[in-house]
Design a protein around this motif. Structure first.
Motif, mmCIF file in Angstrom:
data_model
loop_
_atom_site.group_PDB
_atom_site.id
_atom_site.type_symbol
_atom_site.label_atom_id
_atom_site.label_comp_id
_atom_site.label_asym_id
_atom_site.label_seq_id
_atom_site.Cartn_x
_atom_site.Cartn_y
_atom_site.Cartn_z
ATOM 1 N N MET A 1 0.857 -1.171 0.000
ATOM 2 C CA MET A 1 0.000 0.000 0.000
ATOM 3 C C MET A 1 0.902 1.232 0.000
ATOM 4 S SD MET A 1 -3.054 1.106 2.635
ATOM 5 C CE MET A 1 -2.237 1.124 4.195
ATOM 6 N N ASN A 2 0.696 2.096 -0.967
ATOM 7 C CA ASN A 2 1.463 3.328 -1.069
ATOM 8 C C ASN A 2 0.719 4.425 -0.307
ATOM 9 O OD1 ASN A 2 2.632 5.775 -1.831
ATOM 10 N ND2 ASN A 2 3.209 4.987 -3.839
ATOM 11 N N ILE A 3 1.151 4.661 0.917
ATOM 12 C CA ILE A 3 0.456 5.591 1.808
ATOM 13 C C ILE A 3 0.409 7.002 1.239
ATOM 14 C CG2 ILE A 3 0.583 6.714 4.067
ATOM 15 C CD1 ILE A 3 1.558 4.005 5.169
ATOM 16 N N ASP A 4 1.515 7.470 0.683
ATOM 17 C CA ASP A 4 1.531 8.833 0.143
ATOM 18 C C ASP A 4 0.562 8.992 -1.021
ATOM 19 O OD1 ASP A 4 3.330 10.005 1.937
ATOM 20 O OD2 ASP A 4 5.040 9.194 0.830
ATOM 21 N N LYS A 5 0.496 7.996 -1.885
ATOM 22 C CA LYS A 5 -0.400 8.055 -3.037
ATOM 23 C C LYS A 5 -1.867 8.039 -2.588
ATOM 24 C CE LYS A 5 -1.236 5.729 -7.452
ATOM 25 N NZ LYS A 5 -0.839 4.614 -8.309
ATOM 26 N N ILE A 6 -2.175 7.180 -1.643
ATOM 27 C CA ILE A 6 -3.546 7.097 -1.135
ATOM 28 C C ILE A 6 -3.932 8.379 -0.419
ATOM 29 C CG2 ILE A 6 -5.050 5.902 0.502
ATOM 30 C CD1 ILE A 6 -3.423 3.336 -0.168
ATOM 31 N N ALA A 7 -3.042 8.891 0.438
ATOM 32 C CA ALA A 7 -3.321 10.127 1.171
ATOM 33 C C ALA A 7 -3.519 11.293 0.217
ATOM 34 C CB ALA A 7 -2.198 10.421 2.159
ATOM 35 N N ALA A 8 -2.695 11.370 -0.816
ATOM 36 C CA ALA A 8 -2.829 12.449 -1.793
ATOM 37 C C ALA A 8 -4.178 12.379 -2.496
ATOM 38 C CB ALA A 8 -1.693 12.389 -2.798
ATOM 39 N N ALA A 9 -4.621 11.179 -2.837
ATOM 40 C CA ALA A 9 -5.919 11.020 -3.504
ATOM 41 C C ALA A 9 -7.064 11.419 -2.577
ATOM 42 C CB ALA A 9 -6.090 9.575 -3.965
ATOM 43 N N ILE A 10 -6.980 11.025 -1.317
ATOM 44 C CA ILE A 10 -8.025 11.377 -0.356
ATOM 45 C C ILE A 10 -8.069 12.883 -0.150
ATOM 46 C CG2 ILE A 10 -8.735 11.190 2.062
ATOM 47 C CD1 ILE A 10 -7.631 8.297 1.971
ATOM 48 N N GLU A 11 -6.902 13.505 0.006
ATOM 49 C CA GLU A 11 -6.846 14.953 0.199
ATOM 50 C C GLU A 11 -7.360 15.697 -1.034
ATOM 51 O OE1 GLU A 11 -3.296 15.454 3.457
ATOM 52 O OE2 GLU A 11 -2.727 15.334 1.351
ATOM 53 N N THR A 12 -7.066 15.174 -2.209
ATOM 54 C CA THR A 12 -7.575 15.790 -3.439
ATOM 55 C C THR A 12 -9.090 15.708 -3.483
ATOM 56 O OG1 THR A 12 -5.548 15.260 -4.651
ATOM 57 C CG2 THR A 12 -7.519 15.693 -5.963
ATOM 58 N N ASP A 13 -9.640 14.547 -3.155
ATOM 59 C CA ASP A 13 -11.099 14.386 -3.134
ATOM 60 C C ASP A 13 -11.749 15.288 -2.094
ATOM 61 O OD1 ASP A 13 -11.032 12.532 -5.158
ATOM 62 O OD2 ASP A 13 -11.246 10.790 -3.844
ATOM 63 N N ALA A 14 -11.106 15.400 -0.923
ATOM 64 C CA ALA A 14 -11.664 16.215 0.157
ATOM 65 C C ALA A 14 -11.487 17.704 -0.106
ATOM 66 C CB ALA A 14 -11.001 15.844 1.487
ATOM 67 N N GLY A 15 -10.470 18.043 -0.883
ATOM 68 C CA GLY A 15 -10.206 19.448 -1.177
ATOM 69 C C GLY A 15 -9.508 20.184 -0.054
ATOM 70 N N ILE A 16 -8.993 19.447 0.927
ATOM 71 C CA ILE A 16 -8.281 20.055 2.056
ATOM 72 C C ILE A 16 -7.109 19.166 2.441
ATOM 73 C CG2 ILE A 16 -10.283 21.261 3.015
ATOM 74 C CD1 ILE A 16 -10.555 19.007 5.073
ATOM 75 N N ASP A 17 -6.142 19.762 3.137
ATOM 76 C CA ASP A 17 -5.039 18.983 3.693
ATOM 77 C C ASP A 17 -5.507 18.303 4.971
ATOM 78 O OD1 ASP A 17 -3.230 19.673 1.721
ATOM 79 O OD2 ASP A 17 -2.494 21.418 2.804
ATOM 80 N N LEU A 18 -5.156 17.058 5.124
ATOM 81 C CA LEU A 18 -5.495 16.296 6.323
ATOM 82 C C LEU A 18 -4.181 15.898 6.988
ATOM 83 C CD1 LEU A 18 -8.271 14.171 4.629
ATOM 84 C CD2 LEU A 18 -8.614 16.086 6.181
ATOM 85 N N PRO A 19 -3.719 16.694 7.961
ATOM 86 C CA PRO A 19 -2.364 16.539 8.488
ATOM 87 C C PRO A 19 -2.063 15.187 9.133
ATOM 88 C CG PRO A 19 -3.601 18.193 9.733
ATOM 89 C CD PRO A 19 -4.439 17.788 8.583
ATOM 90 N N ASP A 20 -3.031 14.533 9.735
ATOM 91 C CA ASP A 20 -2.762 13.268 10.420
ATOM 92 C C ASP A 20 -3.119 12.052 9.577
ATOM 93 O OD1 ASP A 20 -1.873 14.621 12.702
ATOM 94 O OD2 ASP A 20 -3.925 14.822 13.459
ATOM 95 N N LEU A 21 -3.514 12.273 8.346
ATOM 96 C CA LEU A 21 -3.975 11.176 7.502
ATOM 97 C C LEU A 21 -2.894 10.137 7.254
ATOM 98 C CD1 LEU A 21 -6.167 9.896 5.774
ATOM 99 C CD2 LEU A 21 -5.445 11.381 3.903
#
Length: 54
Positions: A1-21
Motif C-alpha cells: 500500500m502506497n500511503i503517500d499516493k492514497i493520502a494524496a488522492a483522499i486529500e484531493t477528493d476532500a479538497g483540504i489537507d489532512l495533516p494526520d492522515l
C-alpha cells in the motif's frame, strides 16, 4: 500500500489537507488498533444494549 499516493488522492477528493492522515494510514497498515472509552460511554453502551437499541 502506497500511503503517500492514497493520502494524496483522499486529500484531493476532500479538497483540504489532512495533516494526520498519513499517520492514520500507517497505523492501519501496521494493524494498530486503538479505542478509548470513558466510563460514561461504557454506561451508555450497556444501557443501549440492555434496551436492544443500536
Amino acid at each position: 500500500m502506497n500511503i503517500d499516493k492514497i493520502a494524496a488522492a483522499i486529500e484531493t477528493d476532500a479538497g483540504i489537507d489532512l495533516p494526520d492522515l498519513r499517520a492514520s494510514l500507517a497505523e492501519m497498515q501496521a494493524d494498530i488498533v486503538g479505542r478509548l472509552s470513558t466510563p460514561e460511554q461504557l454506561l451508555v453502551r450497556a444501557a443501549r444494549h440492555h434496551l436492544n437499541l443500536s
